[in-house]
Write an enzyme that holds these catalytic residues in place. Structure first.
Site, PDB file in Angstrom:
ATOM      1  N   GLU A  92       0.727  -1.179  -0.042  1.00 44.43           N
ATOM      2  CA  GLU A  92      -0.253   0.128  -0.081  1.00 44.43           C
ATOM      3  C   GLU A  92       1.054   1.237   0.054  1.00 44.43           C
ATOM      4  O   GLU A  92       0.534   2.260  -0.513  1.00 44.43           O
ATOM      5  CB  GLU A  92      -0.971  -0.044   1.204  1.00 44.43           C
ATOM      6  N   SER A 385     -52.573 -15.578  45.267  1.00 47.10           N
ATOM      7  CA  SER A 385     -52.155 -16.072  46.404  1.00 47.10           C
ATOM      8  C   SER A 385     -50.619 -16.174  46.747  1.00 47.10           C
ATOM      9  O   SER A 385     -50.284 -16.262  47.720  1.00 47.10           O
ATOM     10  CB  SER A 385     -52.830 -17.529  47.030  1.00 47.10           C
TER      11      SER A 385
END
Length: 618
Positions: A92, A385
């Protein structure tokens, strides 16, 4: 030819830019520095790249990877393999360590090659220019953008070291398939960290970012292989590898071992995301600010900042350490799915470790999918309950000092027009407290709440985290569970029965750390005594009787160990609950429908108590 002409224009711009810098430096020596102007107009800071965060189980194994748009695991410069750095520079930007962000010689060389081939064979962008384009700019093909790219590249070279630039560049590169950076690429394509890549594998990966779609190894592996050889040749030509290394790497067969994203246990992971946001909200004061906000506009602003902070953290490579027990999670989910079967019947389950107060397993519903509605903590229903032990029996025992064998009146009761009925309309007389709980007599529970006093009784459950309790719930009918609670809230409220009356709010998250292992967040856990040890011992005996001879007999566990709990059924049989404990775990289950409706078959078949037993049987 347009590409060649474009390259020529860029060369011209770079030359002009270089002259501008030299002239500008001289002109501004005695006035305002050009660098000051550049710093004002083009401020450059080292970018914080989004990266993958993790959720781990109680043993540190990763159970979920969190991608904030980009699958990335950042590496520091010292952690990046030398072969990767050498390969990238070779292909690169061979003059990387010599230029100041742009390379006129490189551009000229690229221009000559392109003119010769009458096409764009080579680009002239340096590593620094590519970094500027990928992090700060767009990929728009205009000369204005290219000139801006040069300015940014120059600024990057001024403010960052070469090592910092390379580090950023390696971590920002796109390797297709949603993968960014060499570390994530190595793990995705080869299922191993970058430090273990061979020379050939490193060159293979370095080949991809040049044209990610064309060199996508999953679709065009032959293209990637060809460019891999070209990468190796460039490294050989630059004397970064020997002829022998080149030949060996060239002949090495590249075998992909593609890894899939880790995203297990969706029920639990979904809750962890919720709890993490709560932890962030409390730690940064967003929750407090919301309570103080006086307008919808202000609340909306707080929510926005809260969400942004949460997203920022999740994009920062953090690790959320949890108490998840994978084996128990799979066990719980399988048992919930098995008992629910096809149809509209839904359910959820929560298991809490009594020793630590941590949530070790959680089912959000039948065949649960990540981020769906999670019935373990998002569904609010009447507990029936199952609320009696907390709101009637514990406060009554504390208030009177009576015990399980003490007598309570379960006969008809009426006050201010309110007259509760027992199941099936049955009428009872005076019975032992233990019997009143085991058989779940409504009249006894309401009478005890009245005798204790509503305010006194509610002072006990206010110590828990029932988020929807309000003033309208302070009525006698609440003894029968007419308020709305989540399964997680109710299960947590039962944990003091396993801890001598002490309560610690159940959590899934142990702590949150950054990439260096430093703790960023953790819950401040406080143990509070919500009722006396003496009352707790009495309640454990009575909860045990529920399973041994009361409404919860289908939940009996084999062996001689302790097991106690309480059933809950709402009117018209819309909800079935059972919350119970042994000496190690407290587990709660809920069954019902998302669109409320009767579930008579599940009630007659004791699905809730059977489910609890199947979960706790191990």
């Amino acid at each position: 030819m347009r590409g060649v002409a474009g390259t020529f224009c860029i060369l011209f711009l770079m030359g002009a830019f270089s002259l501008l810098l030299m002239e500008g430096a001289a002109e501004y020596q005695d006035t305002r520095s050009l660098h000051v102007v550049l710093d004002e107009e083009i401020p450059v800071k080292k970018a914080a790249l989004p990266q993958t965060s993790l959720i781990t189980d109680q043993d540190g194994a990763v159970v979920s990877e969190i991608f904030s748009g980009e699958n990335r695991i950042n590496l520091t410069f010292d952690e990046i393999p030398a072969t990767v750095l050498e390969a990238l520079v070779a292909v690169e930007d061979q003059a990387f360590f010599d230029h100041q962000g742009f390379d006129i010689q490189g551009m000229t060389r690229a221009l000559l090659v392109n003119l010769e081939s009458r096409s764009v064979e080579q680009g002239g962008s340096t590593v620094t220019q590519q970094l500027a384009r990928n992090v700060y700019l767009t990929h728009e093909q205009t000369y204005e953008r290219k000139l801006t790219e040069l300015l940014y590249a120059y600024q990057l070279e001024r403010h960052l070291s070469k090592e910092e630039i390379l580090e950023l560049y390696v971590n920002v590169l796109y390797f297709h398939n949603g993968v960014y950076g060499i570390e994530a690429a190595s793990r995705f394509y080869f299922n191993k960290p970058a430090e273990k890549l061979s020379l050939a594998e490193a060159a293979f990966l370095v080949a991809i970012p040049n044209r990610p779609e064309y060199y996508n190894p999953l679709l065009h592996k032959e293209n990637t292989e060809k460019r891999k050889e070209w990468v190796l040749k460039k490294m050989k030509d630059e004397e970064l590898i020997t002829y022998e290394q080149f030949d060996q790497a060239k002949e090495e067969a590249i075998v992909l071992n593609v890894s899939s994203r880790i995203d297990d246990h969706p029920d639990y992971v979904t809750y962890v995301h919720h709890e993490f946001k709560e932890l962030v909200g409390i730690s940064h004061g967003f929750k407090h600010s919301l309570r103080q906000a006086v307008s919808d506009e202000k609340r909306e602003e707080i929510h926005k900042r809260w969400n942004e902070k949460t997203d920022e953290l999740l994009a920062g490579g953090i690790t959320i350490h949890t108490a998840l027990d994978p084996a128990k999670q799979v066990h719980v989910v399988n048992k919930v799915n098995a008992i629910l079967g096809p149809g509209e019947l839904q359910g959820s389950a929560v298991m809490i470790d009594n020793l630590t107060g941590e949530i070790v397993a959680l089912s959000g519903g039948k065949s649960y999918r990540k981020f769906d509605f999670n019935r373990a903590y998002q569904a609010y229903n009447q507990p029936g309950s199952a609320m009696k032990p907390l709101l009637s029996f514990v406060p009554y025992l504390e208030y009177t000092g009576l015990g399980p064998s003490s007598i309570v009146d379960a006969g008809p009761y009426e006050k201010n027009g309110y007259s509760p009925n027992n199941f099936g309309g049955a009428v009872y007389g005076k019975v032992p407290l233990e019997k009143a709980l085991a058989s779940s007599y409504n009249t006894a529970a309401v009478r005890m709440l009245d005798q204790t006093g509503i305010e006194q009784a509610f002072s006990y459950i206010e110590q828990f985290d029932f988020s929807r309790l309000s003033a309208k719930d302070r009525v006698l009918s609440s003894a029968l569970g007419t308020m709305e609670v989540s399964l997680l809230e109710l299960t947590g409220a039962y944990t003091p029965f396993a801890n001598d009356g002490h309560y610690v709010q159940p959590r899934a998250i142990r702590n949150v750390t950054d990439q260096n292992g430093h703790v960023l967040y953790e819950w401040e856990q406080k143990s509070e005594q919500v009722w006396s040890e003496e009352t707790n011992d009495k309640m454990r005996r009575m909860l045990q009787a529920v399973i041994q001879e009361g409404t919860g007999t289908a939940a009996q566990l084999p062996g001689n160990g302790y097991a106690g709990g309480k059933t809950g059924t709402t009117s018209s049989f819309h909800d079935l609950w059972f919350v119970g404990l042994n000496d190690r775990y407290t587990t709660g289950v809920w069954l019902g429908k998302d669109a409320p409706g009767p579930i008579i078959e599940a009630s007659n078949g004791s699905y809730h108590t059977r489910l609890w037993k199947s979960i706790m049987d191990k």
